[in-house]
Design an enzyme around this catalytic site. Structure first.
Site, PDB file in Angstrom:
ATOM      1  N   SER A   7       0.831  -1.195   0.000  1.00 20.97           N
ATOM      2  CA  SER A   7       0.000   0.000   0.000  1.00 20.97           C
ATOM      3  C   SER A   7       0.875   1.258   0.000  1.00 20.97           C
ATOM      4  O   SER A   7       1.723   1.416  -0.881  1.00 20.97           O
ATOM      5  CB  SER A   7      -0.959  -0.047   1.202  1.00 20.97           C
ATOM      6  OG  SER A   7      -1.966   0.933   1.076  1.00 20.97           O
TER       7      SER A   7
ATOM      8  N   HIS B  87      -7.668  -4.965  -1.683  1.00 25.68           N
ATOM      9  CA  HIS B  87      -6.433  -4.304  -1.278  1.00 25.68           C
ATOM     10  C   HIS B  87      -5.699  -5.075  -0.178  1.00 25.68           C
ATOM     11  O   HIS B  87      -6.252  -5.374   0.871  1.00 25.68           O
ATOM     12  CB  HIS B  87      -6.775  -2.894  -0.788  1.00 25.68           C
ATOM     13  CG  HIS B  87      -5.590  -2.029  -0.537  1.00 25.68           C
ATOM     14  ND1 HIS B  87      -4.687  -1.709  -1.508  1.00 25.68           N
ATOM     15  CD2 HIS B  87      -5.167  -1.397   0.595  1.00 25.68           C
ATOM     16  CE1 HIS B  87      -3.761  -0.919  -1.008  1.00 25.68           C
ATOM     17  NE2 HIS B  87      -4.013  -0.728   0.256  1.00 25.68           N
TER      18      HIS B  87
ATOM     19  N   GLU C  42      -9.172  -3.788  -6.878  1.00 24.40           N
ATOM     20  CA  GLU C  42      -8.650  -2.671  -6.096  1.00 24.40           C
ATOM     21  C   GLU C  42      -8.870  -1.316  -6.767  1.00 24.40           C
ATOM     22  O   GLU C  42      -8.656  -1.172  -7.973  1.00 24.40           O
ATOM     23  CB  GLU C  42      -7.148  -2.843  -5.871  1.00 24.40           C
ATOM     24  CG  GLU C  42      -6.772  -4.047  -5.053  1.00 24.40           C
ATOM     25  CD  GLU C  42      -5.360  -3.938  -4.507  1.00 24.40           C
ATOM     26  OE1 GLU C  42      -4.998  -2.843  -4.038  1.00 24.40           O
ATOM     27  OE2 GLU C  42      -4.639  -4.940  -4.538  1.00 24.40           O
TER      28      GLU C  42
END
Length: 300
Positions: free
Chosen positions: A142, A266, A236
């Protein structure tokens, strides 16, 4: 076909999202630390400082001295810690078979850009000095994936040698937050909302231009980077970040493998040990990393 375990995991994420309510930074930080899980069998955690930054060092049994991974945790640049990523980092350490160093880099809004990148670079430089003969890998998920990519770009700009590998898990690489997948996947990825990315990017940027390459590496000169593996879920909102980044590396004649996992959300990797797709993603990362880090034999 996706597993029943994944669908149950996704339902849990949906319910957690509904229960969380409006964005609350303190609550987010606490929640991430609470869901970080535990180290797997065969790994231990120790604390120390490298480059002036507090780090957690996750060491699997019989770890060699000549390979190490620098792992940069996610959390939107405003949250996350060693605690929030303990199960994921532990699984990576065991699967790869080497130490994984996780910096507790400074977080926004208290410490906006470039504080996190400065800390990541300081730890990397300290590892270079301390383990002068070691092969180093850089990984992150991320926001940590974006930070990992920015670190590689910064090293290249400084004329420094690249690490052996870069591995990005569901990376956030474009803080302009303006790409088609932000809209097309908004209703299918319960782990991230566009509104949250806007709040978190504003906190991290503190008025800086989101197009700056060390903020949004998707727009950087991507020539000369380490061999890359990028994993992202097809569901995502950040899907386009990975696709554009991989295209950029390939255009720059770099070595990159992009894996788009059907239906995954995610950082589904966080469900390692509970969801087969997460386990397989970790196994794939280990298969990519081990030979490049000189770890050709399977870990015991």
């Amino acid at each position: 076909m996706t597993s029943e375990q994944f669908h149950r995991y996704r339902d849990l994420v949906v319910r957690a999202r509904e229960a969380a309510g409006p964005f609350d930074l303190d609550a987010m930080r606490e929640r991430l630390d609470q869901i970080g899980g535990e180290l797997p069998d065969g790994a231990a955690l120790a604390w120390r400082h490298l480059g002036g930054v507090r780090v957690g060092v996750v060491t699997p049994d019989a770890a060699p001295d000549d390979a190490v991974v620098l792992y940069l945790h996610g959390g939107g640049y405003v949250a996350g810690s060693v605690r929030s990523h303990l199960a994921l980092v532990g699984a990576l350490a065991v699967a790869i078979g080497c130490r994984v160093v996780v910096p507790e880099y400074r977080l926004a809004p208290e410490h906006p850009h470039p504080a996190a990148l400065d800390d990541a670079l300081a730890v990397y430089r300290a590892l270079e000095v301390e383990r002068s003969n070691a092969r180093i890998g850089v990984m992150g998920d991320s926001a940590g994936g974006g930070l990992a990519a920015a670190l590689l770009v910064r090293l290249r700009e400084a004329g420094s040698a690249q690490p052996e590998i870069g591995v990005l898990l569901s990376p956030w690489l474009d803080l302009t937050n303006d790409s088609p997948s932000r809209r097309s996947r908004a209703d299918v990825d319960p782990a991230v909302t566009v509104a949250e990315t806007e709040v978190m990017s504003a906190a991290y940027l503190a008025g800086a231009d989101p197009r700056v390459p060390l903020v949004s590496p998707v727009g950087a000169d991507l020539a000369g980077l380490a061999p890359m593996l990028v994993q992202v879920g097809d569901a995502e909102v950040l899907l386009d970040d990975s696709v554009r980044f991989a295209d950029g590396v390939a255009t720059a004649k770099g070595e990159v493998e992009l894996e788009v996992w059907p239906e995954m959300i995610h950082v589904w990797h966080a469900a390692v040990g509970h969801v087969p797709e997460a386990d397989r993603a970790i196994e794939r990362i280990a298969a990519f990393a081990r030979p490049r880090l000189g770890l050709n034999a399977s870990p015991s």
